[in-house]
Design a protein around this motif. Structure first.
Motif, short mmCIF file in Angstrom:
data_model
loop_
_atom_site.label_atom_id
_atom_site.label_comp_id
_atom_site.label_asym_id
_atom_site.label_seq_id
_atom_site.Cartn_x
_atom_site.Cartn_y
_atom_site.Cartn_z
N LEU A 71 79.02 53.70 -78.61
CA LEU A 71 77.60 53.63 -78.15
C LEU A 71 76.63 53.15 -79.09
O LEU A 71 75.72 52.25 -78.69
CB LEU A 71 77.50 55.16 -77.95
CG LEU A 71 76.06 55.42 -77.59
CD1 LEU A 71 75.47 54.88 -76.27
CD2 LEU A 71 75.77 57.00 -77.52
N ALA A 72 76.84 53.46 -80.34
CA ALA A 72 75.85 52.82 -81.35
C ALA A 72 76.09 51.23 -81.41
O ALA A 72 75.12 50.51 -81.65
CB ALA A 72 76.25 53.22 -82.74
N LEU A 182 86.13 57.69 -89.87
CA LEU A 182 85.15 58.43 -90.71
C LEU A 182 84.19 57.42 -91.41
O LEU A 182 82.93 57.39 -91.60
CB LEU A 182 85.45 59.62 -91.53
CG LEU A 182 85.25 61.01 -90.96
CD1 LEU A 182 85.97 61.88 -92.21
CD2 LEU A 182 83.86 61.24 -90.77
N ASN A 183 85.10 56.23 -92.10
CA ASN A 183 84.18 55.44 -93.13
C ASN A 183 83.45 54.37 -92.13
O ASN A 183 82.42 54.02 -92.44
CB ASN A 183 85.37 54.57 -93.82
CG ASN A 183 84.82 53.56 -94.60
OD1 ASN A 183 84.04 53.73 -95.28
ND2 ASN A 183 85.33 52.29 -94.30
N ALA A 184 83.89 54.21 -90.85
CA ALA A 184 83.22 53.22 -90.10
C ALA A 184 82.02 54.05 -89.44
O ALA A 184 80.93 53.45 -89.69
CB ALA A 184 84.07 52.88 -88.89
N ALA A 185 82.01 55.27 -89.31
CA ALA A 185 81.13 56.12 -88.76
C ALA A 185 79.81 56.10 -89.93
O ALA A 185 78.69 56.08 -89.56
CB ALA A 185 81.55 57.47 -88.39
N ASN A 188 77.60 53.28 -90.18
CA ASN A 188 76.68 53.14 -88.86
C ASN A 188 75.56 54.19 -89.26
O ASN A 188 75.65 55.39 -89.16
CB ASN A 188 77.39 53.25 -87.78
CG ASN A 188 76.17 53.16 -86.60
OD1 ASN A 188 75.41 53.60 -86.37
ND2 ASN A 188 76.54 51.72 -85.62
N GLU A 189 74.19 53.43 -89.56
CA GLU A 189 73.12 54.44 -89.76
C GLU A 189 72.71 55.21 -88.62
O GLU A 189 72.36 56.57 -88.92
CB GLU A 189 71.64 53.47 -90.07
CG GLU A 189 70.56 54.03 -90.50
CD GLU A 189 69.49 53.19 -90.76
OE1 GLU A 189 68.46 53.60 -91.08
OE2 GLU A 189 69.53 51.94 -90.68
N TRP A 190 72.88 54.83 -87.52
CA TRP A 190 72.49 55.66 -86.26
C TRP A 190 73.56 57.01 -86.47
O TRP A 190 73.04 58.17 -86.20
CB TRP A 190 72.52 55.07 -84.92
CG TRP A 190 72.20 55.70 -83.60
CD1 TRP A 190 71.70 57.03 -83.64
CD2 TRP A 190 72.17 55.33 -82.36
NE1 TRP A 190 71.26 57.49 -82.50
CE2 TRP A 190 71.82 56.36 -81.61
CE3 TRP A 190 72.53 54.16 -81.83
CZ2 TRP A 190 71.62 56.14 -80.16
CZ3 TRP A 190 72.59 53.88 -80.55
CH2 TRP A 190 72.10 55.15 -79.82
#
Length: 417
Positions: A71-72, A182-185, A188-190
């Motif tokens: 989504l982001a 989790l690392n990828a999340a 992501n700033e959003w």
């Protein structure tokens, strides 16, 4: 008698000290109910704790982290997402069923969709995101699995956008793979901003405002900066959480913990234990400095360019400790020696690299020769003494021959006068 008493006192002191040390070490290990778990340092990618991290498990609503990531990456906070009729068929927890009725065709902003997805964990909103981002749920699932592959999640297969697994056994992942997600999340700033909220005011375009609370009970406690909960009967209680303390960021994942209804505390206790262990764990020496890690056999001529060949075993050492966290993972250790000139060997000059690999973590160290060129010379000192004597004899013979030749020439010269 005094000696016997003293000996007994020393013996019992040692036994007590050893016993206490053993207990202290045992207490540092996290005791968790979850059947699979990991703690990873997101800066270095070092795994600090591991328990069945490659065992395939159902992730339940932690799946929504992947849905949120797509989504982001494909929508903005102000984009409008249309609520499809099929979303109403998704099971609770569902925004349209449990918070406020939603009419198919209503819209949500990307910001509100993300908040409901990650805080309230709305299954219908995950379905809405899937259709609005992928066009169809099936195409979105393909996107999820492609993204998983790109992140290195090699033991993951997604079948649903929300983690519901009643009708399938093919929706699975691992604790290790979820640490990568989790690392990828976190990157992501959003998503990072959304996960840090304790609650949010949300609404559909035609509906009233509602407050949704973060189901992560640890948010804001002892450095917890975000996470995603999950539960199905197949998965058990799950939690993927992020922590920050003293400039360090850890990813923790617990799968297959107990759902001790109605208090629902066990998975949060597991996660707290893991986080505390992760920040306090100390590395153990895997390879000590100045110890021999390998050896290479080299052939060289005792006298450069000439002379007989000789083989020598050159010990390879490191000049610093290689320290690793103690886990059930087996480190892969390799060393590679470059081109060596035996006559320029120095114990302080690097001759290659040693590499440590543990599931995505890699670090290199300089390696050195345990011998110097002077050691080579000393080991062949008899050859060099003999060679020197031979050179002296040859030089003496040459001088003697030249002297005789010169004498003959002088005699010849005198006979002509």
């Amino acid at each position: 008698m005094k000696k016997r008493i003293l000996s007994l006192w020393v013996f019992f002191t040692l036994v007590f000290t050893f016993s206490f040390s053993t207990i202290a070490i045992a207490e540092t290990q996290p005791e968790i109910v979850g059947t699979s778990a990991i703690v990873m340092d997101l800066e270095t990618k070092e795994i600090i704790y591991s328990k069945n991290i490659d065992e395939k498990k159902q992730p339940a609503s932690i799946t929504k982290l992947m849905t949120a990531l797509l989504l982001a990456e494909n929508k903005s906070k102000t984009d409008l997402l249309t609520y499809p009729a099929a979303a109403l068929k998704e099971e609770p927890y569902s925004y349209g069923l449990n918070v406020h009725p939603v009419t198919p065709g209503d819209t949500f902003t990307g910001k509100d969709a993300m908040d409901i997805l990650l805080l309230y964990s709305g299954n219908d909103i995950a379905y809405m995101v899937a259709e609005n981002v992928g066009g169809t749920k099936e195409k979105f699932i393909t996107m999820m699995n492609e993204k998983a592959k790109a992140l290195g999640m090699t033991n993951t297969n997604f079948v649903t956008p929300n983690g519901l697994d009643d009708n399938t056994d093919d929706h699975y992942t691992t604790a290790y793979d979820l640490s990568l997600l989790l690392n990828a999340a976190y990157g992501n700033e959003w998503i990072r901003e959304t996960m840090s909220k304790k609650e949010s005011e949300v609404k559909s375009t035609n509906g009233p405002s509602s407050i949704v609370e973060n189901r992560n009970k640890l948010i804001g406690v002892d450095g917890n900066i975000g996470g995603k909960t999950g539960y199905t009967e197949k998965s058990g209680r799950c939690l993927a959480a992020l922590y920050q303390r003293n400039g360090h960021t850890l990813a923790t994942v617990v799968l297959g913990s107990d759902y001790n209804f109605p208090v629902d505390t066990q998975v949060f206790e597991d996660t707290t234990n893991l986080a505390n262990y992760g920040f306090n764990a100390e590395k153990e020496v895997f390879k000590a400095k100045n110890t021999e890690i390998s050896e290479v056999t080299m052939e060289y001529k005792i006298l450069p360019l000439i002379g007989p060949k000789k083989a020598i075993k050159v010990p390879v050492t490191i000049h610093e400790d290689i320290s690793l966290y103690s886990t059930d993972l087996e480190p892969e250790f390799n060393s590679e020696v470059g081109k060596i000139n035996i006559w320029t060997l120095s114990k302080d000059k690097s001759i290659g690299k040693a590499t440590v690999n543990i599931k995505g973590y890699e670090k290199q160290y300089d390696i050195y020769s345990g011998l110097s060129n002077m050691d080579i010379i000393k080991s062949n000192i008899l050859y060099y003494v003999l060679a020197l004597l031979v050179l002296i004899i040859i030089a003496s013979l040459v001088i003697l021959i030249i002297s005789k030749i010169n004498k003959k020439r002088r005699k010849k010269k005198k006979s002509y006068i």
